[in-house]
Motif scaffolding. Structure first.
Motif, short mmCIF file in Angstrom:
data_model
loop_
_atom_site.label_atom_id
_atom_site.label_comp_id
_atom_site.label_asym_id
_atom_site.label_seq_id
_atom_site.Cartn_x
_atom_site.Cartn_y
_atom_site.Cartn_z
N VAL A 19 0.88 -1.17 0.00
CA VAL A 19 0.00 0.00 0.00
C VAL A 19 0.91 1.21 0.00
CG1 VAL A 19 -1.73 1.30 1.30
CG2 VAL A 19 -1.85 -1.20 1.21
N VAL A 20 0.69 2.10 -0.96
CA VAL A 20 1.50 3.31 -1.03
C VAL A 20 0.64 4.51 -0.65
CG1 VAL A 20 3.16 2.40 -2.70
CG2 VAL A 20 1.13 3.60 -3.51
N LEU A 21 1.31 5.54 -0.18
CA LEU A 21 0.67 6.74 0.35
C LEU A 21 1.23 7.95 -0.39
CD1 LEU A 21 -1.03 7.72 2.87
CD2 LEU A 21 1.16 7.85 4.06
N ASP A 22 0.35 8.84 -0.84
CA ASP A 22 0.83 10.06 -1.51
C ASP A 22 0.87 11.21 -0.51
OD1 ASP A 22 -1.75 11.08 -1.29
OD2 ASP A 22 -2.21 10.87 -3.41
N LYS A 23 1.32 12.38 -0.97
CA LYS A 23 1.49 13.51 -0.06
C LYS A 23 0.18 14.05 0.51
CE LYS A 23 1.97 16.78 -3.84
NZ LYS A 23 2.85 17.73 -4.49
N GLU A 24 -0.95 13.72 -0.11
CA GLU A 24 -2.25 14.12 0.42
C GLU A 24 -2.79 13.10 1.42
OE1 GLU A 24 -1.91 14.37 -3.16
OE2 GLU A 24 -1.35 16.46 -2.83
N GLY A 25 -2.10 11.98 1.60
CA GLY A 25 -2.55 10.95 2.53
C GLY A 25 -3.43 9.90 1.89
N SER A 26 -3.62 9.96 0.57
CA SER A 26 -4.42 8.95 -0.12
C SER A 26 -3.61 7.67 -0.26
CB SER A 26 -4.82 9.44 -1.52
OG SER A 26 -5.60 10.59 -1.42
N ARG A 27 -4.27 6.55 -0.09
CA ARG A 27 -3.60 5.25 -0.19
C ARG A 27 -4.14 4.48 -1.38
NH1 ARG A 27 -4.76 4.31 5.97
NH2 ARG A 27 -6.69 5.02 5.10
N ILE A 28 -3.25 3.71 -2.01
CA ILE A 28 -3.65 2.85 -3.11
C ILE A 28 -2.88 1.53 -3.01
CG2 ILE A 28 -1.99 3.81 -4.76
CD1 ILE A 28 -4.26 3.43 -6.91
N HIS A 29 -3.55 0.46 -3.39
CA HIS A 29 -2.99 -0.88 -3.35
C HIS A 29 -2.12 -1.08 -4.60
CE1 HIS A 29 -4.01 -5.44 -3.74
NE2 HIS A 29 -2.86 -5.28 -3.15
N CYS A 30 -0.95 -1.68 -4.42
CA CYS A 30 -0.06 -2.01 -5.54
C CYS A 30 0.18 -3.52 -5.57
CB CYS A 30 1.29 -1.32 -5.39
SG CYS A 30 1.20 0.48 -5.38
N PHE A 31 0.34 -4.04 -6.77
CA PHE A 31 0.55 -5.47 -6.95
C PHE A 31 1.74 -5.70 -7.87
CE2 PHE A 31 -0.41 -9.39 -9.40
CZ PHE A 31 -0.33 -10.29 -8.36
N THR A 61 -10.99 -4.97 -7.74
CA THR A 61 -12.22 -5.75 -7.54
C THR A 61 -12.00 -6.99 -6.70
OG1 THR A 61 -11.80 -6.90 -9.62
CG2 THR A 61 -13.21 -4.97 -9.73
N GLN A 62 -10.88 -7.06 -6.00
CA GLN A 62 -10.62 -8.22 -5.16
C GLN A 62 -11.63 -8.30 -4.03
OE1 GLN A 62 -6.54 -6.88 -4.37
NE2 GLN A 62 -5.97 -8.96 -4.96
N LYS A 63 -11.85 -9.51 -3.53
CA LYS A 63 -12.80 -9.66 -2.44
C LYS A 63 -12.31 -8.94 -1.19
CE LYS A 63 -15.54 -12.87 0.15
NZ LYS A 63 -16.13 -14.17 0.24
N TYR A 64 -11.03 -9.07 -0.85
CA TYR A 64 -10.47 -8.37 0.30
C TYR A 64 -9.49 -7.32 -0.20
CZ TYR A 64 -12.46 -12.22 2.88
OH TYR A 64 -13.33 -13.13 3.40
N ARG A 65 -9.78 -6.07 0.09
CA ARG A 65 -8.95 -4.98 -0.39
C ARG A 65 -8.27 -4.28 0.78
NH1 ARG A 65 -12.63 -1.37 -4.10
NH2 ARG A 65 -13.89 -1.35 -2.23
N PRO A 66 -7.00 -3.99 0.65
CA PRO A 66 -6.30 -3.28 1.74
C PRO A 66 -6.55 -1.78 1.75
CG PRO A 66 -4.75 -3.89 0.03
CD PRO A 66 -6.08 -4.46 -0.37
N ASP A 109 -16.65 -8.11 4.35
CA ASP A 109 -15.52 -8.64 3.58
C ASP A 109 -14.94 -7.60 2.62
OD1 ASP A 109 -17.64 -8.50 1.79
OD2 ASP A 109 -17.15 -10.37 0.80
N LEU A 110 -15.42 -6.36 2.71
CA LEU A 110 -15.01 -5.36 1.74
C LEU A 110 -13.58 -4.85 1.97
CD1 LEU A 110 -15.94 -3.84 -0.72
CD2 LEU A 110 -16.95 -2.13 0.77
N PHE A 111 -13.21 -4.56 3.20
CA PHE A 111 -11.90 -3.99 3.48
C PHE A 111 -11.23 -4.77 4.59
CE2 PHE A 111 -14.61 -0.39 2.23
CZ PHE A 111 -14.03 -0.14 1.01
N LEU A 112 -9.91 -4.82 4.53
CA LEU A 112 -9.14 -5.42 5.62
C LEU A 112 -9.13 -4.43 6.77
CD1 LEU A 112 -6.14 -6.80 3.56
CD2 LEU A 112 -8.13 -8.05 4.37
N ILE A 113 -9.37 -4.91 7.97
CA ILE A 113 -9.45 -4.04 9.13
C ILE A 113 -8.48 -4.54 10.18
CG2 ILE A 113 -10.94 -3.25 11.01
CD1 ILE A 113 -13.30 -3.61 9.08
N GLY A 114 -7.77 -3.64 10.80
CA GLY A 114 -6.88 -3.99 11.89
C GLY A 114 -7.33 -3.29 13.16
N MET A 115 -7.04 -3.89 14.27
CA MET A 115 -7.39 -3.30 15.56
C MET A 115 -6.10 -2.92 16.27
SD MET A 115 -10.72 -3.51 15.70
CE MET A 115 -11.31 -3.54 17.37
#
Length: 130
Positions: A19-31, A61-66, A109-115
């Protein structure tokens, strides 16, 4: 950043996801596909700043997205990764969600969640308590 083992062939390289982060704080998944793993694994380092160029965008469109982003970045053989140590970007980004909202989620099941938990470690003392 994490490796995903290849389950088809035990001798093949794993794929890599991050997962990469840009200067605005937006995150995107990379493969990174397993065939490109050896090209990028020695270059990429968690917590470092990079500039990416010449990659492919694809629907996430993955079932589990970070991330919540609708797209993801796919590295190609000729994707360019350049060090960018002179760019100041925070390496942490959080989206806090109330536990009630997580528990009431219809699509859990939409997003991976951490506690996150706070842990207090108290060293033992020679004093005894009644």
């Amino acid at each position: 950043m994490w490796k995903v083992p290849s389950y088809e062939k035990s001798y093949s390289q794993p794929s890599m996801e991050l997962v990469v982060l840009d200067k605005e704080g937006s995150r995107i998944h990379c493969f990174i596909r397993s065939v490109h793993y050896r090209l990028f694994e020695p270059i990429l380092e968690e917590g470092k700043m990079f500039v990416l160029a010449n990659f492919t965008m694809d629907s996430n469109t993955q079932k589990y997205r970070p991330t919540k982003h609708s797209m993801r970045i796919i590295f190609k053989r000729d994707t360019l990764v350049s060090s960018a140590d002179d760019i100041a970007i925070s390496i942490e980004s959080f989206d806090f969600v109330a536990t009630k909202e997580i528990l009431s989620s219809v699509r859990d099941d939409l997003f991976l969640i951490g506690m996150l938990f706070d842990v207090l470690i108290v060293p033992p003392t020679s004093r005894s308590f009644p």
